[in-house]
Design an enzyme around this catalytic site. Structure first.
Site, mmCIF file in Angstrom:
data_model
loop_
_atom_site.group_PDB
_atom_site.id
_atom_site.type_symbol
_atom_site.label_atom_id
_atom_site.label_comp_id
_atom_site.label_asym_id
_atom_site.label_seq_id
_atom_site.Cartn_x
_atom_site.Cartn_y
_atom_site.Cartn_z
ATOM 1 N N ASN A 1 1.743 1.445 -5.820
ATOM 2 C CA ASN A 1 2.320 0.682 -6.696
ATOM 3 C C ASN A 1 2.688 1.783 -7.977
ATOM 4 O O ASN A 1 3.018 1.333 -8.867
ATOM 5 C CB ASN A 1 1.094 -0.124 -7.201
ATOM 6 C CG ASN A 1 0.769 -1.225 -6.113
ATOM 7 O OD1 ASN A 1 2.022 -1.702 -5.717
ATOM 8 N ND2 ASN A 1 -0.284 -1.545 -6.056
ATOM 9 N N LEU B 1 -2.560 -7.298 -6.158
ATOM 10 C CA LEU B 1 -1.883 -6.434 -6.478
ATOM 11 C C LEU B 1 -2.447 -5.290 -7.094
ATOM 12 O O LEU B 1 -3.765 -5.649 -7.908
ATOM 13 C CB LEU B 1 -0.313 -6.920 -7.197
ATOM 14 C CG LEU B 1 0.601 -7.714 -6.667
ATOM 15 C CD1 LEU B 1 1.704 -8.099 -7.590
ATOM 16 C CD2 LEU B 1 1.201 -6.993 -5.414
ATOM 17 N N THR B 2 -2.100 -4.125 -7.282
ATOM 18 C CA THR B 2 -2.911 -3.048 -7.779
ATOM 19 C C THR B 2 -3.196 -2.947 -9.288
ATOM 20 O O THR B 2 -4.306 -3.046 -9.736
ATOM 21 C CB THR B 2 -2.286 -1.704 -7.571
ATOM 22 O OG1 THR B 2 -2.424 -1.332 -5.936
ATOM 23 C CG2 THR B 2 -3.011 -0.560 -8.157
ATOM 24 N N PHE B 3 -1.952 -3.208 -10.110
ATOM 25 C CA PHE B 3 -2.004 -3.128 -11.412
ATOM 26 C C PHE B 3 -2.995 -4.550 -12.000
ATOM 27 O O PHE B 3 -3.856 -4.331 -12.720
ATOM 28 C CB PHE B 3 -0.871 -2.903 -12.118
ATOM 29 C CG PHE B 3 -0.625 -1.615 -12.662
ATOM 30 C CD1 PHE B 3 -0.108 -1.321 -13.654
ATOM 31 C CD2 PHE B 3 -0.441 -0.772 -11.767
ATOM 32 C CE1 PHE B 3 0.339 -0.040 -14.280
ATOM 33 C CE2 PHE B 3 0.038 0.552 -11.830
ATOM 34 C CZ PHE B 3 0.459 1.011 -13.173
#
Length: 751
Positions: A659, A247-249
């Site tokens: 995101n 995922l991005t974060f």
């Protein structure tokens, strides 16, 4: 006196008789050398006796005239001896022709030596001739091999797109260098130095750019010539692995800390902290941008602590209030999902145009040595339209055009080989479908679940925290996963029991105790989000998802670097690595010491050779079995223009499904980019406002090369080959011309 004369006359007559006899026998029977010498001695004795008697007796001295007479007689006798030897010499020649040579004969020995010398001379000439022929053959073989090598290089070049800044010398790698590793000694450490660009001195400077959602195999689609050429002149692995969950974060914080998510604290885009009893939610900056969530030191803090000024453009986590440990970047741009790509280029180049610290004006800003920039476009449109849509191809071209503008700006400033450029992505993306949805209510009784973390993977926190209740739910999910309906669609893990060690996703209480991890391409939904039984004819959104197993081919990311910190052969390849290594690499490029982290790689990178453009790259399977994946309507190409040509109108507004939705103020200090209009009197059309039933117009980019592009590529290849053929012809002519000059001069030397 008469008696004396009579005796003398007898002797003379006898000599004459003997001489006459000798002359008569000369042609009949050859005399031996002993007979000739004996005859000469007798004749000489008789003549001397007669001369003494005539002059004055036996005691008389020879007169001067008698001496001359004897000299003349000696000369005649020598002539007769030479004449007497001719028959003997003829006989020797005859014996030699018959094969019988007398060893005692001086003439026969001399003749033998002359013959042997003649044979040796002939042998030397034959050997010299052979050497000349062999040398001539070697030259021709070298010419043929060089010609074949050029043909092979032409064929390879026809399969490689080049950046406009590069030339054949930059991208064509000699065959002997293909397996050559970097020449830096093993175990050495890179030591950055200040460099001069012709007008200013630049301290070690690195630009780190993240292309969110740029899947590794997107490079094989032949729609990103700038990035493809950058791979050919830089150093990179075939792909880089993201961290789990993809995922991005979590991954953007891993990129700048070198830590797995379980270590740096950002374990998902959304998660619950049981210790503080608070929830992290990425779309709410009031909750997510608090220092308590970010438990590690990011790259810009490490650099600032080391005395390096930093600038961060929209990087997730850079807007933490007060900064991590109360230290933040010198320049921070807030997130703006609708910012034009031109503004990103202007911002980066504007920072580079600032004066160095030593040139600082009163109250003026100074140039940063670390610039980190975030580009969300590919991720946003991948979610909206899918990673294999026509729309995403246009977005990839736009982002590639942005990189082209950035590289052109660096070239104009003579910074191409002065600053380091590192381009990465955080993860890939997989296509979703209504045929690959899992209803969470069919798997577990949701009334038992207090919190759910993450998405598309689900972390479950039951109300009842007892181990027995957790085991009950876990066993029920295992049983469901074995049903034919759900076989090979999802996995179930207990954080503290069977979570795969390679995930590095267990050592934090922020990680839920029970996880449902769907296979790539599958999504878990609630009935509130999407009722599978009643919505089979609907289109599921988002059409692209990530967050799956970080080692799945569809989740692979990219890493490409070039600059003075990467003194490798153009197109060098390194073995694939995980994104925990990026932090150390960037720290080394700036000459700063990283804080402890999970990475192991340090500069200089150890290469495994150079990228083979002929190697078949595996394209991961991304199922496209949903007929509802309609492409946007065809419109005029609005893609980001290459070569400085801007589109005739702004791209339409697209709902941000990345995101990080657009929840922050626009980038501070960046003026809007003026858009060129093809007709000055005509206003640009207003952006199309998206609705639930309409889709914005986007450029249509085909997936393959059409006939014109193929023929154009072939023609360029053939022109390149013809040029190389002419060059090798000229070289060969020069070589042969030099060889002819040597031969004309009588030399037998090799060319």
């Amino acid at each position: 006196m008469e008696k004396i004369m009579s005796h003398a006359g007898f002797r003379n007559d006898d000599a004459e008789h003997n001489h006459s006899s000798d002359d008569s026998e000369k042609d009949d029977l050859p005399r031996t050398s002993e007979e000739v010498r004996r005859h000469d001695a007798e004749t000489l004795t008789a003549e001397e006796d007669a001369e003494r008697l005539l002059v004055g007796g036996s005691n008389a001295q020879p007169s001067q005239s008698g001496w001359k007479l004897r000299k003349e007689q000696k000369s005649r006798r020598s002539k007769r001896r030479r004449d007497g030897q001719e028959p003997e010499k003829r006989k020797l020649i005859y014996d030699t022709e018959e094969g019988g040579l007398r060893e005692s004969s001086v003439e026969s020995s001399s003749d033998y030596e002359e013959k042997d010398a003649l044979q040796q001379t002939k042998s030397v000439k034959r050997s010299s001739k052979r050497r000349t022929i062999c040398g001539f053959a070697v030259v021709h073989v070298v010419i043929v091999l060089a010609f074949l090598a050029l043909l092979y290089g032409a064929w390879r070049a026809s399969h490689t797109q080049r950046h406009p800044e590069t030339n054949a010398a930059d991208s064509t790698i000699p065959a002997e260098d293909e397996e050559k590793e970097q020449e830096l000694p093993i175990g050495t450490t890179y030591k950055p130095q200040a460099m001069f660009n012709g007008t200013h001195t630049f301290d070690p400077t690195t630009i780190l750019i993240s292309l969110d959602g740029f899947r590794a195999d997107f490079l094989q689609r032949h729609i990103s010539p700038t990035l493809t050429a950058f791979v050919q002149i830089g150093v990179s692995p075939r792909y880089m692995l993201p961290s789990f969950p993809s995922l991005t974060f979590p991954n953007h914080f891993t990129l700048v800390t070198g830590l797995h998510p379980e270590s740096h604290g950002v374990v998902g885009n959304t998660f619950w902290d049981p210790e503080t009893e608070r929830e992290f939610y990425y779309t709410d900056p009031e909750r997510s941008m608090q220092p308590e969530w970010w438990q590690a030191e990011p790259l810009w803090v490490t650099a600032e602590n080391a005395g390096r000024k930093t600038a961060v453009h929209m990087w997730p986590g850079s807007e933490v209030k007060g900064g991590a440990d109360a230290v933040g970047a010198a320049y921070v741009d807030h997130y703006n999902g609708n910012e034009h790509l031109d503004n990103k280029v202007s911002r980066i180049l504007g920072w580079l145009d600032l004066p160095a610290a030593s040139e600082r004006l009163p109250n003026g800003n100074t140039r940063p040595q670390l610039i980190a920039a975030y580009v969300p476009n590919v991720d946003v449109d991948g979610h909206k339209y899918g990673p294999n849509s026509t729309y995403i191809r246009s977005t990839i071209m736009e982002v590639d055009g942005m990189l082209n503008s950035l590289f052109e700006g660096l070239e104009k400033r003579n910074l191409t080989n002065i600053v380091n450029i590192v381009i990465v992505s955080d993860h890939g993306m997989s296509t979703t479908s209504v045929k690959r949805l899992i209803q969470i209510e069919d798997l577990v009784d949701t009334s038992l679940i207090e919190h759910t973390d993450g998405w598309p993977l689900y972390g479950l926190r039951p109300y009842d925290h007892s181990p027995s209740k957790l085991q009950e739910i876990y066993q029920g999910l295992i049983a469901k996963s074995k049903l034919p309906k759900y076989e090979h669609t999802f996995d179930v893990y207990l954080r503290d029991e069977d979570m795969p060690a390679r995930y590095h996703f267990a050592s934090s209480t922020r990680i839920a105790p029970l996880w449902i991890v769907p296979k790539a391409g599958w999504a878990i939904v609630t009935k509130e989000e999407f009722d599978i039984a009643g919505g089979a004819q609907e289109v599921y959104h988002p059409r692209g998802l990530h967050g799956y197993d970080n080692q799945h081919p569809l989740m692979r990311a990219i890493f490409v670097a070039k600059g003075p910190a990467f003194p490798h052969l153009p197109g060098s390849e390194v073995e694939p690595f995980q994104n925990t290594e990026v932090y150390n690499i960037v720290c080394d490029s700036l000459g700063i010491e990283p804080v402890p982290n999970n990475g192991t790689l340090r500069l200089p990178l150890k290469t495994s050779g150079v990228h083979d453009p002929d190697r078949l790259i595996e394209t991961p399977e991304d199922l496209q079995d949903d007929p509802s994946l309609a492409l946007p309507p065809e419109v005029a190409n609005l893609a980001y223009g290459h070569g400085g040509v801007r589109p005739s109108s702004e791209p339409p507004v697209v709902p941000n499904l990345a995101n990080r939705p657009d929840f922050m103020v626009p980038t501070a200090g960046i003026p809007p980019v003026e858009t060129a209009i093809s007709e000055p009197e005509k206003e640009a059309p207003q952006p199309v406002k998206p609705t639930e039933t309409s889709e914005p117009a986007r450029p249509v980019v085909h997936d393959g090369l059409d006939d014109d592009e193929k023929s154009g590529s072939i023609n360029r290849w053939w022109e390149w080959v013809n040029g190389k053929i002419d060059a090798i012809k000229g070289w060969a002519s020069n070589m042969l011309g030099k060889g002819d000059t040597k031969d004309d001069g009588g030399g037998d030397g090799e060319s």
